[in-house]
Write an enzyme that holds these catalytic residues in place. Structure first.
Site, PDB file in Angstrom:
ATOM      1  N   ASP A  95       0.842  -1.200   0.000  1.00 37.21           N
ATOM      2  CA  ASP A  95       0.000   0.000   0.000  1.00 37.21           C
ATOM      3  C   ASP A  95       0.881   1.256   0.000  1.00 37.21           C
ATOM      4  OD1 ASP A  95      -2.540   1.014  -0.003  1.00 37.21           O
ATOM      5  OD2 ASP A  95      -2.980   0.545   2.098  1.00 37.21           O
ATOM      6  N   GLU A 194     -14.342   0.537  -1.052  1.00 32.98           N
ATOM      7  CA  GLU A 194     -14.506   0.563   0.408  1.00 32.98           C
ATOM      8  C   GLU A 194     -15.713   1.407   0.802  1.00 32.98           C
ATOM      9  OE1 GLU A 194     -11.011   1.307   2.781  1.00 32.98           O
ATOM     10  OE2 GLU A 194     -12.184   1.566   4.615  1.00 32.98           O
TER      11      GLU A 194
HETATM   12  O1  KIV Z   1      -4.916  -0.398   4.451  1.00 32.04           O
HETATM   13  C1  KIV Z   1      -5.803  -1.264   4.334  1.00 32.04           C
HETATM   14  O2  KIV Z   1      -5.929  -2.184   5.157  1.00 32.04           O
HETATM   15  C2  KIV Z   1      -6.700  -1.175   3.188  1.00 32.04           C
HETATM   16  C3  KIV Z   1      -7.804  -2.174   3.108  1.00 32.04           C
HETATM   17  C4  KIV Z   1      -8.902  -1.788   4.020  1.00 32.04           C
HETATM   18  C5  KIV Z   1      -8.280  -2.348   1.718  1.00 32.04           C
HETATM   19  O3  KIV Z   1      -6.537  -0.332   2.373  1.00 32.04           O
END
Ligand code: KIV
Length: 295
Positions: A95, A194
């Protein structure tokens, strides 16, 4: 839990982009979970999930920040490397944290490359439509698979009016649809929806060819994602309405540490079976030697 079909480690092939696309084509639900360290990665591997996300939610669940905003790229890379060491088969997505990709295409590509080169991720995820669409395009053109994330995007929750469902008016739902189609058009291999009304998600899904993973977006998406600490009941902070609990591990963790503390205080731990022995003669010789040492 009984009768769970858990694929054995050895029989599973690594999950690839074509395998994810095929799952969508066949209508096979895609399972994604977050992980932030070696043990959570090993659990995801053993449970046979398809996708693992090193989410910036780790800012809150494992690093103790009060939102995802403060976490740094270097902090997330440490988590991602630990997860990589624990995974063999799931497709691993890193991420991009807030502030690590928005400024320019160059910044976005450089950050994405660190997740791939240093942490061994297979792909990266970024939040929002708007200017993130161009950043997604740039990263895809640099040869790195990108997952988009729209609806409630926690990195910009303040601008969205808080942690609340998105797309609940026709105008806002159309904005969600436009973002989804734009991210698909620039080559994202998948999207996260989301906190979007199920009816909106279902209609947007009809226009999408790439797999969509939902979290609080109803049953029409191609798969579901949950935060590891929410689904296992480890996190003691706020748990969103869409997070179903499949365990209460925090209770077990507290009970275990409390039992340990109590046994240390009562002298019940350590017991003989936790203790090493020494031959009697060696012990006597040691004691004699010890008496001879000054001080
Ligand atoms: O950071 C995270 O856990 C997310 C998920 C909720 C998709 O982006």
């Amino acid at each position: 839990m009984k009768n769970l079909q858990i694929p054995s480690d050895a029989s599973r092939l690594p999950v690839t982009l074509p395998a994810l696309a095929e799952k969508k084509r066949l209508g096979e639900p895609i399972v994604m979970v977050t992980a932030y360290d070696y043990p959570s990665a090993r659990a995801a591997e053993a449970a046979g999930v398809d996708l693992v996300l090193v989410g910036d939610s780790g800012a809150m669940t494992v690093l103790g920040y009060d939102s995802t905003v403060p976490v740094t790229l270097d902090e997330l890379l440490v988590l991602a490397k630990a997860v990589r060491r624990g995974l063999r088969t799931p497709f691993l997505v890193g991420d991009l944290p807030f502030g690590s990709y928005e400024a320019s295409d160059e910044q976005a590509i450089a950050t994405a490359q660190r997740f791939i080169k240093e942490a061994g991720c297979d792909a990266v995820k970024l939040e929002r439509g708007g200017s993130s669409v161009q950043r997604a395009r740039a990263i895809v053109e640099a040869g790195i698979p990108v997952m988009g994330h729209i609806g409630l995007t926690p990195q910009t929750a303040t601008a969205l009016g808080g942690y609340r469902a998105q797309g609940r008016t026709a105008e806002r739902a159309l904005a969600v649809a436009r973002d989804a189609l734009a991210l698909q058009a620039v080559g994202c291999f998948s999207l996260v929806f989301e906190a979007i009304p199920a009816g909106v998600a279902a209609r947007v899904m009809e226009r999408l060819e790439i797999p969509v993973i939902g979290i609080g977006a109803g049953p029409a998406t191609d798969g579901q994602v949950l935060v590891f600490h929410d689904l296992l009941g480890i996190y003691d902070g706020h748990v969103p309405r869409f997070a179903k609990r499949y365990g209460e591990l925090r209770e077990q963790m507290v009970a275990g540490v409390a039992s340990y503390a109590s046994e240390v205080r009562s002298g019940a731990f350590p017991a003989p079976e936790h203790t090493y022995s020494i031959d009697e003669d060696e012990l006597r010789a040691f004691e004699a030697g010890l008496d001879a040492i000054e001080g």
